[in-house]
Design a protein around this motif. Structure first.
Motif, PDB file in Angstrom:
ATOM      1  N   ALA A  60       1.058  -1.170  -0.188  1.00  0.00           N
ATOM      2  CA  ALA A  60       0.259  -0.291   0.213  1.00  0.00           C
ATOM      3  C   ALA A  60       0.657   1.392   0.490  1.00  0.00           C
ATOM      4  O   ALA A  60       0.462   2.408  -0.939  1.00  0.00           O
ATOM      5  CB  ALA A  60      -0.952   0.097   1.314  1.00  0.00           C
ATOM      6  N   THR A  61       2.136   1.242   0.729  1.00  0.00           N
ATOM      7  CA  THR A  61       3.100   2.662   1.137  1.00  0.00           C
ATOM      8  C   THR A  61       3.545   2.601  -0.556  1.00  0.00           C
ATOM      9  O   THR A  61       3.175   3.690  -0.902  1.00  0.00           O
ATOM     10  CB  THR A  61       4.007   2.048   1.672  1.00  0.00           C
ATOM     11  N   PHE A  62       3.797   1.448  -1.302  1.00  0.00           N
ATOM     12  CA  PHE A  62       4.529   1.554  -2.767  1.00  0.00           C
ATOM     13  C   PHE A  62       3.340   2.389  -4.142  1.00  0.00           C
ATOM     14  O   PHE A  62       3.958   3.305  -4.791  1.00  0.00           O
ATOM     15  CB  PHE A  62       4.877   0.320  -3.140  1.00  0.00           C
ATOM     16  N   LEU A 108       3.465  15.535  10.661  1.00  0.00           N
ATOM     17  CA  LEU A 108       2.796  15.672  11.809  1.00  0.00           C
ATOM     18  C   LEU A 108       0.586  15.450  10.988  1.00  0.00           C
ATOM     19  O   LEU A 108       0.297  14.977  12.343  1.00  0.00           O
ATOM     20  CB  LEU A 108       2.166  17.341  11.175  1.00  0.00           C
ATOM     21  N   ILE A 109       0.930  13.693  10.026  1.00  0.00           N
ATOM     22  CA  ILE A 109      -0.075  12.815  10.324  1.00  0.00           C
ATOM     23  C   ILE A 109      -0.190  12.278  11.724  1.00  0.00           C
ATOM     24  O   ILE A 109       0.872  11.452  12.001  1.00  0.00           O
ATOM     25  CB  ILE A 109      -0.025  12.151   8.977  1.00  0.00           C
ATOM     26  N   PRO A 110      -0.778  12.267  11.910  1.00  0.00           N
ATOM     27  CA  PRO A 110      -1.535  11.365  12.793  1.00  0.00           C
ATOM     28  C   PRO A 110      -1.240   9.821  12.559  1.00  0.00           C
ATOM     29  O   PRO A 110      -1.601   9.804  11.302  1.00  0.00           O
ATOM     30  CB  PRO A 110      -2.886  11.973  13.614  1.00  0.00           C
ATOM     31  N   THR A 111      -0.937   8.640  13.703  1.00  0.00           N
ATOM     32  CA  THR A 111      -0.869   7.144  13.026  1.00  0.00           C
ATOM     33  C   THR A 111      -2.563   6.931  12.803  1.00  0.00           C
ATOM     34  O   THR A 111      -3.266   6.894  13.073  1.00  0.00           O
ATOM     35  CB  THR A 111       0.268   6.740  14.351  1.00  0.00           C
ATOM     36  N   TYR A 112      -2.178   5.584  12.014  1.00  0.00           N
ATOM     37  CA  TYR A 112      -3.483   4.845  11.764  1.00  0.00           C
ATOM     38  C   TYR A 112      -4.077   4.745  13.256  1.00  0.00           C
ATOM     39  O   TYR A 112      -5.335   4.644  13.199  1.00  0.00           O
ATOM     40  CB  TYR A 112      -3.272   3.728  10.900  1.00  0.00           C
ATOM     41  N   ALA A 115      -5.933   7.943  13.973  1.00  0.00           N
ATOM     42  CA  ALA A 115      -6.817   8.634  13.452  1.00  0.00           C
ATOM     43  C   ALA A 115      -7.018   7.799  12.422  1.00  0.00           C
ATOM     44  O   ALA A 115      -8.653   7.937  11.667  1.00  0.00           O
ATOM     45  CB  ALA A 115      -6.022   9.291  13.023  1.00  0.00           C
ATOM     46  N   SER A 116      -7.250   6.176  12.411  1.00  0.00           N
ATOM     47  CA  SER A 116      -8.230   5.195  11.559  1.00  0.00           C
ATOM     48  C   SER A 116      -7.747   5.598  10.655  1.00  0.00           C
ATOM     49  O   SER A 116      -6.747   6.316   9.783  1.00  0.00           O
ATOM     50  CB  SER A 116      -8.998   4.936  12.055  1.00  0.00           C
ATOM     51  N   LEU A 117      -8.442   5.271   9.737  1.00  0.00           N
ATOM     52  CA  LEU A 117      -8.400   5.310   7.993  1.00  0.00           C
ATOM     53  C   LEU A 117      -8.185   7.038   7.677  1.00  0.00           C
ATOM     54  O   LEU A 117      -7.722   6.900   6.313  1.00  0.00           O
ATOM     55  CB  LEU A 117     -10.106   5.216   7.276  1.00  0.00           C
ATOM     56  N   LEU A 118      -8.668   8.126   8.178  1.00  0.00           N
ATOM     57  CA  LEU A 118      -8.094   9.456   7.969  1.00  0.00           C
ATOM     58  C   LEU A 118      -6.222   9.687   7.633  1.00  0.00           C
ATOM     59  O   LEU A 118      -6.195  10.092   6.827  1.00  0.00           O
ATOM     60  CB  LEU A 118      -8.175  10.050   9.279  1.00  0.00           C
ATOM     61  N   SER A 119      -5.057   8.598   8.645  1.00  0.00           N
ATOM     62  CA  SER A 119      -4.130   8.460   8.349  1.00  0.00           C
ATOM     63  C   SER A 119      -3.972   8.244   7.469  1.00  0.00           C
ATOM     64  O   SER A 119      -2.985   9.071   6.616  1.00  0.00           O
ATOM     65  CB  SER A 119      -3.806   7.913   9.508  1.00  0.00           C
ATOM     66  N   PRO A 120      -4.215   7.823   6.288  1.00  0.00           N
ATOM     67  CA  PRO A 120      -3.895   6.709   4.768  1.00  0.00           C
ATOM     68  C   PRO A 120      -4.857   8.089   3.987  1.00  0.00           C
ATOM     69  O   PRO A 120      -3.834   8.100   3.065  1.00  0.00           O
ATOM     70  CB  PRO A 120      -3.993   5.808   4.754  1.00  0.00           C
ATOM     71  N   VAL A 121      -5.570   8.974   4.374  1.00  0.00           N
ATOM     72  CA  VAL A 121      -6.560   9.283   3.905  1.00  0.00           C
ATOM     73  C   VAL A 121      -5.393  10.873   3.541  1.00  0.00           C
ATOM     74  O   VAL A 121      -5.048  11.342   2.142  1.00  0.00           O
ATOM     75  CB  VAL A 121      -7.320  10.274   4.013  1.00  0.00           C
TER      76      VAL A 121
END
Length: 445
Positions: A60-62, A108-112, A115-121
């Motif tokens: 997913a990261t790639f 600055l993004i919070p971890t999964y 923040a759950s799905l907000l993090s990858p978004v």
């Protein structure tokens, strides 16, 4: 006592050095920002994606890395048109500000977990903005320097963009190594890696300061009357064949992206290196490249762009597979030696490719046409290969797939580079006429 003519030349040389310095420093900062993601793939995958399936998180990261090339494509088109219509300087100042904000945002993004799905978004959004700005930089910077250079020095001056890019990647890798030495592994994975991203904000302000004093290139100023109608359609009508050819020349850059986005992960998986050792390998490899980019630029000025580009492609065809085999044999020394074999082609290709990216289009649509070519080449030959290679190695069990992907793209790049016009005869003020004269001279009878 200096003569008036000597004083004018001295002032012109001083202005040229300041211009090159401002563009190179800005490009260094932007590449530093973009390189961080590839070098910190492992902690990013654990921070922003669900725990429990490390392999899926890595893929997913790639995938997010590849998606950013969609926005890089949009950025190339947007900033290409902006550079032709509003000016090269305006486009480059806007791009460096955007990329600094987006890169700091990733830090600055919070971890999964928080923040759950907000993090990858949020990660995807930051990468899209990052890619958008980077596409503009990659398109406009070669145009700016190439238009400032004389015909005999275009390759040399534009090669400093590649050197700055290597230094930016080197700085990103060095930052990772320094932070890794300053904190333990668990702290690094928890939050230490974020420091490298947060540094991007003050760096962007430094780049903005240097670019604020830039003046538009004389070649662009002379064509001001015709740039108001610059558009993607106009560029395609005037230069679609050359745009397609140059975009395929971009296939020669696949090696760089696989090496510095995927190679550290490959070393951990196939060679048994620790994550810290794998991060240190690009640091060593990139430091060997910086000096060779200007040499490749000089080679292109002397013999035309085809020579270094084709030589680079042939080096990939011959040395990449042995390089990966050496790296797989295990150990830090083997990883470095294998990487050096793989990277022989990179300074040859990247030292010449920036001149080729700008000198075959008319001034009125030069940045727009370059943006179209970069859009096609970057997405197909830079954004997708790391993802394809990761899937082939993890899901299909093909550990040597990186070598074969690079060899395949190198073959495409060689064919495209071989058909380029002789850049030594290209006059930027009359590109279409210069190319037509070469074709007429080469026609039989």
């Amino acid at each position: 006592m200096p003569t008036p003519s000597g004083e004018r030349h001295a002032k012109a040389d001083s202005a040229r050095r300041r211009t090159v310095g401002a563009v190179v420093i800005g490009h260094f900062i932007e590449v530093y920002d973009m390189a961080l993601y590839g070098l910190f793939v492992a902690p990013i995958s654990t921070a922003f994606f669900p725990a429990g399936n490390a392999e899926a998180a890595l893929i997913a990261t790639f995938a997010v890395f590849g998606v950013s090339f969609l926005s890089r494509s949009a950025g190339s088109l947007f900033f290409g048109v902006m550079a032709d219509r509003a000016g090269r300087r305006t486009a480059m100042m806007t791009s460096i500000l955007l990329i600094g904000l987006a890169t700091a945002g990733i830090g600055l993004i919070p971890t999964y977990e928080a923040a759950s799905l907000l993090s990858p978004v949020l990660l995807v959004l930051c990468r899209l903005v990052q890619g958008f700005a980077s596409g503009g930089e990659a398109t406009v910077a070669p145009v700016f320097l190439g238009e400032y250079a004389s015909r005999r020095r275009r390759g040399f001056l534009t090669s400093f963009i590649s050197a700055a890019g290597n230094l930016g990647t080197l700085a990103a890798a060095a930052t990772g190594v320094v932070i890794g030495l300053a904190v333990d592994a668990s702290t690094f994975d928890a939050w230490g890696w974020r420091v490298a991203f947060l540094i991007a904000a003050p760096l962007a302000l430094v780049g903005l300061y240097f670019r604020f004093g830039l003046r538009e290139p004389p070649a662009y100023e002379a064509a001001r009357a015709g740039v108001r109608n610059a558009s993607i359609g106009t560029a395609l009508r005037r230069s679609w064949r050359m745009i397609l050819r140059v975009s395929c020349v971009g296939a020669l850059g696949t090696t760089f992206y696989i090496m510095f986005v995927y190679y550290p992960t490959y070393l951990v998986r196939e060679s048994g290196l620790s994550a810290g050792q794998a991060r240190a390998v690009p640091l060593i490899l990139i430091s060997t490249l910086v000096v060779f980019n200007p040499l490749a630029g000089l080679l292109g000025d002397r013999f035309g762009r085809r020579v270094p580009l084709v030589l680079g492609g042939l080096a990939s065809m011959l040395l990449v597979l042995p390089g990966f085999l050496v790296a797989r044999s295990g150990g830090f020394t083997a990883a470095v030696l294998g990487g050096m074999l793989i990277l022989v082609s990179v300074p040859l290709c990247l030292g010449a490719i920036h001149a080729a990216a700008m000198e075959f289009y008319p001034t009125e649509v030069r940045a727009t046409a370059g943006g179209i070519a970069w859009t096609i080449g970057a997405f197909v030959f830079s954004g997708l290969p790391p993802l394809v290679v990761n899937v082939l190695t993890t899901r299909a069990g093909l550990p040597l797939s990186p070598a074969f992907v690079i060899m395949g793209t190198a073959a495409i790049g060689i064919v495209a580079a071989w058909g380029l016009p002789d850049s030594r005869r290209i006059r930027l003020e009359s590109v279409e006429t210069s190319i037509r004269e070469q074709r007429e001279a080469a026609a039989p009878g």
